[in-house]
Design a protein around this motif. Structure first.
Motif, mmCIF file in Angstrom:
data_model
loop_
_atom_site.group_PDB
_atom_site.id
_atom_site.type_symbol
_atom_site.label_atom_id
_atom_site.label_comp_id
_atom_site.label_asym_id
_atom_site.label_seq_id
_atom_site.Cartn_x
_atom_site.Cartn_y
_atom_site.Cartn_z
ATOM 1 N N UNK A 71 5.774 4.016 7.451
ATOM 2 C CA UNK A 71 4.379 3.738 7.530
ATOM 3 C C UNK A 71 4.325 4.328 6.035
ATOM 4 N N UNK A 72 4.900 5.303 5.326
ATOM 5 C CA UNK A 72 4.674 5.643 3.997
ATOM 6 C C UNK A 72 5.241 4.733 3.124
ATOM 7 N N UNK A 73 6.148 3.943 3.455
ATOM 8 C CA UNK A 73 6.605 3.038 2.382
ATOM 9 C C UNK A 73 5.550 1.773 2.330
ATOM 10 N N UNK A 74 4.952 1.365 3.719
ATOM 11 C CA UNK A 74 3.998 0.363 3.829
ATOM 12 C C UNK A 74 2.702 0.582 3.124
ATOM 13 N N UNK A 75 2.388 1.892 3.008
ATOM 14 C CA UNK A 75 1.103 2.250 2.341
ATOM 15 C C UNK A 75 0.843 1.918 0.917
ATOM 16 N N UNK A 76 2.249 1.882 0.286
ATOM 17 C CA UNK A 76 2.486 1.546 -1.285
ATOM 18 C C UNK A 76 2.602 0.301 -1.473
ATOM 19 N N UNK A 77 2.571 -0.651 -0.504
ATOM 20 C CA UNK A 77 2.749 -2.410 -0.893
ATOM 21 C C UNK A 77 1.372 -2.789 -1.170
#
Length: 458
Positions: free
Chosen positions: A31-37
């Motif tokens: 989820x943390x990775x996705x929020x930066x896309x």
């Protein structure tokens, strides 16, 4: 720094991951990775998950088997195919729940859950561990936006655990205290006569944050402000959940606890759907769910910014998929982006429950907030509850403010009700207090008669 919190983060959680294969922190990193896309990348990730879920549902879930042939020849995007499937109401799901279980699944090996059933029969459903862990990951991500970590001490203003006997309830509280670093205070026992004792418990526990029902936190805040008391310890935030958070409640809670109020939006049967960021906007976890907003009467899709009934499709519950599940809430989506830098899409508003909306004699619907705004501007009443049993029959419970009650305000309130709903019959009752529902929540506006809709599965 909390020693117990440090041990939970660095000892207990790694052990859970190794011995029980708990993957909450793995999903948290996703989820943390996705929020930066970028937003387009998020949409594509969500589309792929929805595509996999639809393929699974039409081939493995009896309730959706009739769509299998159409799916095989369809060339439309999955979100367009999803709109061909009827809206799933709670009433239909309760009557046909077994048809939504994936074929070959043994329910005894799943996690059973149920809603609180605050205004009617509870909804029972199943999840697997992975779906639950993804919900937890979303909660921890939302909390992390405010500097709150796994294992940080927390005081919860909460109702009783559902369907637990006395021994099980004690075990539940023990696990919350020693394994999760949470102290539970009952939302049923908020009493001015015990306020000093409750505040002493909070100070002794020294939580990093409070977590509870909006109405319970507001009640506690009002009692503190009336006496000029403070909690006396710094808090990272006060998390409001499970109910609509009104602006007057937010202001009082912020003032009493001298901490920012953080809104969490979710449901037992919908998971953690959205969290408030430090800029005050509600971000929806599009990695976990696909959201639609439709007109509550026609079930036709609405544009961003228009409030309507929320439909939730959980992208990870493959053991009991519920496509286009009508959660019972009224929200509006947003087409804007947030300056906080988090890419997750925004909810424009969360207007409360669908059964907070009333039907007027002319067929229009009126949100329960209307009555709340009227009563809040009158000093005669401490609180109230209005229930629409039938379109023409209303019952109104009023708790008087002893030193400020004016009979003329009752007539003003009745006139305002009839101005919105038409010439309805209103039964007025004066009570000493408004009792919470079975789960500990307080409901101020309840509609018991159905909204007319011909397109949902009823």
């Amino acid at each position: 720094m909390s020693v117990k919190g440090f041990l939970i983060r660095h000892v207990q959680w790694p052990l859970m991951e190794r011995l029980k294969e708990n993957r909450t922190r793995h999903y948290l990193r996703e989820l943390q990775d996705a929020q930066d896309t970028s937003p387009p990348q998020l949409i594509e990730r969500q589309r792929e998950k929805l595509k996999r879920l639809l393929r699974h549902a039409v081939h493995n879930v009896p309730a959706y088997a009739s769509f299998a042939a159409e799916w095989e020849v369809s060339r439309v995007p999955p979100e367009h195919f999803l709109q061909r499937i009827p809206v799933l109401s709670k009433a239909h799901f309760r009557r046909h729940a077994n048809e939504y279980l994936t074929k070959g699944i043994d329910p005894t090996k799943l996690i059973g859950n149920r809603t609180g059933g605050s205004t009617g029969e509870p909804t029972r459903f199943y999840l697997d561990r992975r779906a639950v862990e993804r919900y937890e990951a979303a909660r921890w991500l939302g909390l992390s936006w405010h500097g709150i970590q796994i294992g940080d001490p927390c005081v919860m203003i909460w109702g009783s655990p559902l369907e637990l006997n006395q021994h099980q309830a004690r075990q539940y509280r023990w696990k919350e205290r020693w394994l999760k670093n949470r102290l539970l205070l009952s939302a049923y026992e908020l009493d001015e006569r015990r306020l000093d004792t409750q505040l002493a418990l909070i100070r002794r526990f020294r939580p990093a944050y409070l977590y509870g029902y909006a109405s319970a936190l507001y009640m506690l805040a009002e009692m503190m402000l009336a006496r000029g008391w403070t909690v006396g310890i710094p808090l990272k935030g006060v998390v409001s959940t499970a109910e609509s958070l009104h602006e007057h409640q937010r202001k009082k809670i912020t003032e009493a606890f001298e901490a920012p109020v953080i809104n969490e939006y979710g449901a037992r049967d919908g998971g953690i759907i959205a969290y408030q960021c430090p800029r005050g906007r509600m971000h929806a976890f599009s990695e976990n769910c696909y959201l639609e907003v439709v007109d509550p009467i026609t079930n036709l899709p609405l544009y961003p910014g228009e409030s309507g009934a929320l439909l939730v499709t959980d992208l990870h519950n493959t053991v009991m998929p519920r496509l286009r599940y009508q959660l019972g809430d009224v929200v509006a989506l947003s087409s804007q982006t947030c300056s906080c830098g988090i890419s997750y899409p925004l909810l424009e508003t969360i207007d409360g429950r669908e059964d907070d909306m009333f039907i007027s004699q002319s067929g229009k619907y009126v949100h329960g907030h209307y009555f709340n705004h009227i009563v809040r501007n009158m000093e005669s009443f401490r609180t109230f509850q209005i229930i629409q049993h039938e379109p023409q029959y209303i019952s109104l419970k009023l708790v008087k403010e002893p030193d400020r009650f004016q009979p003329a305000d009752v007539n003003r309130l009745l006139a305002a009700i009839r101005s919105a709903l038409g010439e309805v019959s209103v039964q007025v009752t004066y009570v000493d207090q408004i009792a919470p529902t079975g789960s500990g929540k307080f409901r101020y506006a309840i509609r018991e008669c159905p909204l007319t809709s011909g397109q949902a599965l009823e």
